[in-house]
Every structure is written in C-alpha cells, then in structure tokens.
Design a protein around this motif. Structure first.
Motif, PDB file in Angstrom:
ATOM      1  N   SER A 196       0.302  -3.771  -5.785  1.00 59.22           N
ATOM      2  CA  SER A 196      -0.553  -4.821  -5.218  1.00 59.22           C
ATOM      3  C   SER A 196       0.245  -5.707  -4.261  1.00 59.22           C
ATOM      4  O   SER A 196       1.466  -5.815  -4.377  1.00 59.22           O
ATOM      5  CB  SER A 196      -1.149  -5.674  -6.336  1.00 59.22           C
ATOM      6  N   GLN A 197      -0.465  -6.341  -3.345  1.00 59.75           N
ATOM      7  CA  GLN A 197       0.189  -7.265  -2.415  1.00 59.75           C
ATOM      8  C   GLN A 197       0.823  -8.436  -3.156  1.00 59.75           C
ATOM      9  O   GLN A 197       1.958  -8.824  -2.849  1.00 59.75           O
ATOM     10  CB  GLN A 197      -0.807  -7.737  -1.344  1.00 59.75           C
ATOM     11  N   PRO A 198       0.160  -9.017  -4.173  1.00 60.57           N
ATOM     12  CA  PRO A 198       0.812 -10.111  -4.902  1.00 60.57           C
ATOM     13  C   PRO A 198       2.118  -9.687  -5.590  1.00 60.57           C
ATOM     14  O   PRO A 198       3.076 -10.457  -5.642  1.00 60.57           O
ATOM     15  CB  PRO A 198      -0.240 -10.537  -5.927  1.00 60.57           C
ATOM     16  N   ALA A 199       2.153  -8.451  -6.103  1.00 66.04           N
ATOM     17  CA  ALA A 199       3.392  -7.960  -6.729  1.00 66.04           C
ATOM     18  C   ALA A 199       4.496  -7.874  -5.682  1.00 66.04           C
ATOM     19  O   ALA A 199       5.632  -8.297  -5.923  1.00 66.04           O
ATOM     20  CB  ALA A 199       3.166  -6.594  -7.379  1.00 66.04           C
ATOM     21  N   TYR A 200       4.146  -7.336  -4.516  1.00 66.97           N
ATOM     22  CA  TYR A 200       5.140  -7.241  -3.438  1.00 66.97           C
ATOM     23  C   TYR A 200       5.583  -8.650  -2.997  1.00 66.97           C
ATOM     24  O   TYR A 200       6.773  -8.907  -2.817  1.00 66.97           O
ATOM     25  CB  TYR A 200       4.588  -6.463  -2.236  1.00 66.97           C
ATOM     26  N   ALA A 201       4.633  -9.540  -2.831  1.00 63.63           N
ATOM     27  CA  ALA A 201       4.933 -10.904  -2.380  1.00 63.63           C
ATOM     28  C   ALA A 201       5.900 -11.600  -3.334  1.00 63.63           C
ATOM     29  O   ALA A 201       6.749 -12.386  -2.901  1.00 63.63           O
ATOM     30  CB  ALA A 201       3.642 -11.716  -2.240  1.00 63.63           C
TER      31      ALA A 201
ATOM     32  N   SER B  71       0.825  -1.206   0.000  1.00 64.45           N
ATOM     33  CA  SER B  71       0.000   0.000   0.000  1.00 64.45           C
ATOM     34  C   SER B  71       0.861   1.258   0.000  1.00 64.45           C
ATOM     35  O   SER B  71       0.602   2.196  -0.758  1.00 64.45           O
ATOM     36  CB  SER B  71      -0.918  -0.014   1.221  1.00 64.45           C
ATOM     37  N   LYS B  72       1.895   1.270   0.826  1.00 60.65           N
ATOM     38  CA  LYS B  72       2.803   2.426   0.897  1.00 60.65           C
ATOM     39  C   LYS B  72       3.553   2.625  -0.426  1.00 60.65           C
ATOM     40  O   LYS B  72       3.903   3.741  -0.776  1.00 60.65           O
ATOM     41  CB  LYS B  72       3.799   2.257   2.038  1.00 60.65           C
TER      42      LYS B  72
END
Length: 114
Positions: free
Chosen positions: A28-33, A23-24
């Motif tokens: 997306s969370q999947p991209a970060y993961a 978010s910061k």
C-alpha cells in the motif's frame, strides 16, 4: 544521508510517485510512505525489490556504498545469502552457479531488447 531521505530522493529522480513505487512492490502507499518518513524499515525482501525498481544496488539504497550500481556479482552474492539458508553445500554450489548464469542471460536479453 538517512535511508528514508535516500529512498525519497531516488524515487523522485526516477520520476515516480509513492503510489507508483508501492504498486510495483505490491504494497500500500501508506506502507511505502512510512519508509520515506523513517517511521518503519522495509524487510530484506522489500529492500531487494526497491533496489530493482529504482535501479540501484541494495548497498547504495541502505547507505553502505556511494556507488549506485555495483558489480552484478555483488547483487548475486546478496541474493544468494538471502535465499540459501538451509541448503546443503552441494545445493548452495548449484544455486550460486545458476544465479550467476541467470544474471548473465538476463544481461544478454536486455542488450538485445535495448
């Protein structure tokens, strides 16, 4: 230590979830993961953002240094190199000076707020 492992450890040390960091960063969370799993690597721009969010130097984040926070001038130099392509020598000189001045002002501001 691999980048993905260091990234995950730093996030956990900061008490953040993958969703928080994503978010910061505006992703997306999947991209970060995928970065934490080592499937993909972030862009240079995102490396700078991650370092800011996790309050470490880019060099530490990518494993080039054992010091979490290096001299601010190192970060200024990195930002300068990333953003000065295509500038004339005169423009580069002005840009470098303004970056340093900006960093100094921000430090003063944080000291007042803290």
């Amino acid at each position: 230590m691999e980048f993905s492992e260091r990234l995950k450890n730093l996030r956990k040390e900061a008490g953040l979830t993958q969703v928080d960091v994503a978010s910061k960063l505006g992703i997306s969370q999947p991209a970060y993961a995928s970065w934490e799993r080592g499937v993909k690597k972030p862009t240079q721009e995102n490396l700078v953002k991650i370092a800011q969010v996790l309050n470490v130097s880019v060099d530490y984040l990518v494993g080039n240094s054992d010091e979490k926070m290096e001299d601010e001038l190192d970060n200024v130099e990195f930002l300068f190199r990333m953003n000065s392509k295509g500038l004339t020598e005169k423009e580069k000189e002005i840009f470098r000076r303004e970056l340093i001045e900006f960093m100094e002002e921000r430090k003063k501001s944080f000291r007042k707020d803290g």
